[in-house]
Design a protein around this motif. Structure first.
Motif, short mmCIF file in Angstrom:
data_model
loop_
_atom_site.label_atom_id
_atom_site.label_comp_id
_atom_site.label_asym_id
_atom_site.label_seq_id
_atom_site.Cartn_x
_atom_site.Cartn_y
_atom_site.Cartn_z
N VAL A 159 0.84 -1.21 0.00
CA VAL A 159 0.00 0.00 0.00
C VAL A 159 0.87 1.25 0.00
O VAL A 159 0.56 2.23 -0.70
CB VAL A 159 -0.95 -0.01 1.22
CG1 VAL A 159 -1.55 1.37 1.46
CG2 VAL A 159 -2.06 -1.03 1.00
N LYS A 160 1.95 1.23 0.75
CA LYS A 160 2.84 2.39 0.79
C LYS A 160 3.39 2.69 -0.60
O LYS A 160 3.46 3.85 -1.02
CB LYS A 160 3.98 2.15 1.77
CG LYS A 160 4.93 3.31 1.90
CD LYS A 160 6.02 3.04 2.92
CE LYS A 160 6.96 4.23 3.04
NZ LYS A 160 8.03 3.99 4.04
N GLY A 161 3.80 1.67 -1.34
CA GLY A 161 4.31 1.88 -2.69
C GLY A 161 3.24 2.43 -3.62
O GLY A 161 3.51 3.35 -4.42
N PHE A 162 2.02 1.90 -3.52
CA PHE A 162 0.94 2.41 -4.35
C PHE A 162 0.62 3.87 -4.04
O PHE A 162 0.29 4.65 -4.93
CB PHE A 162 -0.31 1.55 -4.17
CG PHE A 162 -0.33 0.33 -5.03
CD1 PHE A 162 -0.25 0.42 -6.41
CD2 PHE A 162 -0.41 -0.93 -4.46
CE1 PHE A 162 -0.25 -0.71 -7.21
CE2 PHE A 162 -0.41 -2.06 -5.25
CZ PHE A 162 -0.34 -1.95 -6.63
N VAL A 163 0.72 4.24 -2.76
CA VAL A 163 0.48 5.64 -2.39
C VAL A 163 1.51 6.55 -3.05
O VAL A 163 1.18 7.62 -3.58
CB VAL A 163 0.49 5.80 -0.86
CG1 VAL A 163 0.52 7.26 -0.46
CG2 VAL A 163 -0.72 5.11 -0.25
#
Length: 533
Positions: free
Chosen positions: A109-113
């Protein structure tokens, strides 16, 4: 004992300042409400609007109506706490039985953000910029793509860190197992958190009362229908006032760190009882019987933290408070000191962070062994040096990232649900609906983030305490040939000391080698795990 007495004296002084300031501050506020509708250059006090909002009168419109809607929507913030508790329980259940997928999803999720924010910024800049095919400055439009690149590099790093992620999942599984075995940890740590909040609220209230008591308010004439009273405000701080501010600020910061240290002490001792099961700990001897620690480890740990161990907790929290103050001072000087000042500030912060880290593990060892804080710190470092485990000083950053980011994401969901609940009521007007919903959602997100971060903090404390338990268990493992908790030993060793791990030739399991000095060639002495021969 000396540090506990010092904190007690500081508390008594803060209570005295509160009592002395209460009377003058109340007189000043009463005079402000009764006689002043304007202060100095005609700035409204807002007392009338607050009274209208509390009474439900929104006839004034504008800010008064928004304030009235917010006051009516405030009770629905209780749903944020309910949603937070439900999601917290579900979150822990997922970490207990599906730790690896949860860790992967949270990290992804952090990468997608990062990628989403970078792409959104790129599109906005492209639409709003003056960059054209043959003219204009097109450099700035590509800056948001740096976030996209950072996200892609982050995904690449995740692919390379699969073993580390697997070990992080194993650590979190064991941490959840501890709190599942002793759910009273939530109540005990919540009690300490409430004490911390009460101490902070008291200190802040005392600061406000002290400031109000030093205000001189003069109203030249009472308010009339034709003319409102204009008040003049003067604020004077003398030498005694400055000393009082210093006392209250010290009490505020020390109290916050003290109750956080007490929480860590309770979690550490409870984790030690879970780790060593029925084996004797030095802290279990004396006034507290072994049976009490086995039957009610959380209650016994809480009494130990607030009783015999309170002086150690006060000492450790004072060290942390001083280190945090010096780090803040170093950061401020680094901003104003140029390149050399920045480098010096970074070095100072690194040293202080190391001191804080040793202080943290010394507190854990003190809880487990009952020794003084300084002796516990020396014992911890001695064990690490003797067994070649100095790399245990590296905190599991992936666990911290996983839990903190997961808490923020789940809190965002709680904020959205709270806004949806308020939107379904009749207390919100159409002209200020978006403002009220955003405000309530933001406050709901903040409340949920506090609750879920509280849960995450407990799990991280358990992981840190497990490190210390394993360091204490090394001598026992070398003597009897096995660890008290093989799963957590496997997770920690593979992470911080892979040279200890020996894979069986047939691949059937893992064992651990005893650390040897560098001058003597090491001959692995297998310490079987899971009953391996």
């Amino acid at each position: 004992v000396c540090f506990a007495a010092g904190y007690g004296a500081l508390s008594v002084a803060s209570i005295g300042i509160f009592a002395v300031s209460f009377g003058p501050a109340k007189a000043t506020l009463d005079s402000l409400v009764a006689n002043c509708s304007e202060v100095e250059s005609g700035v409204e006090t807002g007392v009338g609007r607050l009274h209208q909002a509390l009474a439900g009168d929104d006839s004034s419109g504008g800010g008064g109506r928004i304030l009235s809607d917010l006051m009516h929507a405030a009770p629905y913030l209780g749903t944020s706490l309910i949603f937070s508790l439900i999601l917290g329980v579900l979150w822990m259940g997922l970490l207990r039985f599906f730790a690896k997928p949860v860790v992967y999803v949270t990290l992804v999720v952090k990468g997608f953000v990062l990628v989403a924010l970078g792409w959104y910024g790129f599109k906005r800049v492209s639409d709003d910029s003056s960059c054209h095919l043959t003219e204009g400055d097109c450099t700035s439009r590509f800056y948001p793509l740096l976030l996209v690149a950072a996200g892609l590099v982050y995904f690449l790093w995740l692919c390379c860190a699969r073993n580390r992620i697997r070990m992080t999942a194993a650590l979190l599984e064991q941490a959840v197992a501890v709190v599942a075995s002793h759910p009273g940890l939530f109540l005990a740590t919540a009690f300490l958190l409430v004490l911390m909040a009460l101490s902070a609220v008291f200190a802040i209230a005392a600061l406000l009362l002290l400031a109000a008591s030093q205000v001189t308010l003069s109203a030249p004439q009472p308010p009339t229908a034709a003319q409102s009273a204009t008040c003049t405000v003067e604020w004077e701080v003398g030498g005694a006032g400055a000393a009082a501010y210093a006392v209250l600020l010290c009490f505020l910061y020390w109290s916050i760190q003290l109750w956080m240290a007490a929480r860590y002490y309770v979690i550490s001792l409870t984790t030690g009882v879970w780790y060593f099961e029925n084996e004797s700990l030095a802290a279990q001897e004396g006034a507290v019987a072994d049976k009490e620690y086995t039957a009610a480890p959380v209650c016994a740990s809480l009494r130990q933290a607030l009783g015999k161990g309170f002086g150690t907790v006060a000492f450790a929290s004072l060290v942390t408070t001083i280190c945090e103050w010096l780090k803040a001072l170093a950061r401020r000087e680094g901003r104003d000191g140029g390149l050399i000042g920045c480098l010096v500030a970074c070095c100072i912060q690194c040293i202080l962070s190391y001191v804080e880290f040793i202080n943290r593990f010394a507190l854990t060892f003190s809880a487990l062994t009952g020794d003084a804080l300084c002796a516990s710190g020396r014992t911890f470092l001695g064990h690490c040096r003797r067994h070649g485990l100095l790399k245990v000083l590296v905190i599991d950053q992936l666990a911290a990232i996983t839990l903190q980011l997961g808490a923020l994401v789940l809190a965002l969901a709680v904020g959205v649900l709270t806004s949806a609940v308020v939107d379904g009521t009749t207390h919100v007007h159409d002209d200020d609906r978006s403002t009220v919903l955003l405000t309530v959602g933001g406050v709901g997100w903040l409340l949920a983030a506090c609750v879920l971060s509280f849960v995450a903090g407990i799990l991280l404390n358990v992981v840190d305490a497990a490190y210390s338990c394993l360091v204490l268990d090394l001598d026992n493992a070398a003597r009897v040939g096995s660890f008290n908790r093989p799963p957590i030993a496997q997770a920690v060793f593979v992470k911080v000391a892979p040279e200890y791990v020996v894979v069986q030739p047939d691949g059937s399991g893992l064992s651990y080698a005893r650390h040897q000095a560098a001058a003597h060639p090491a001959v692995p002495m297998g310490l079987p795990v899971h009953g391996q021969p």
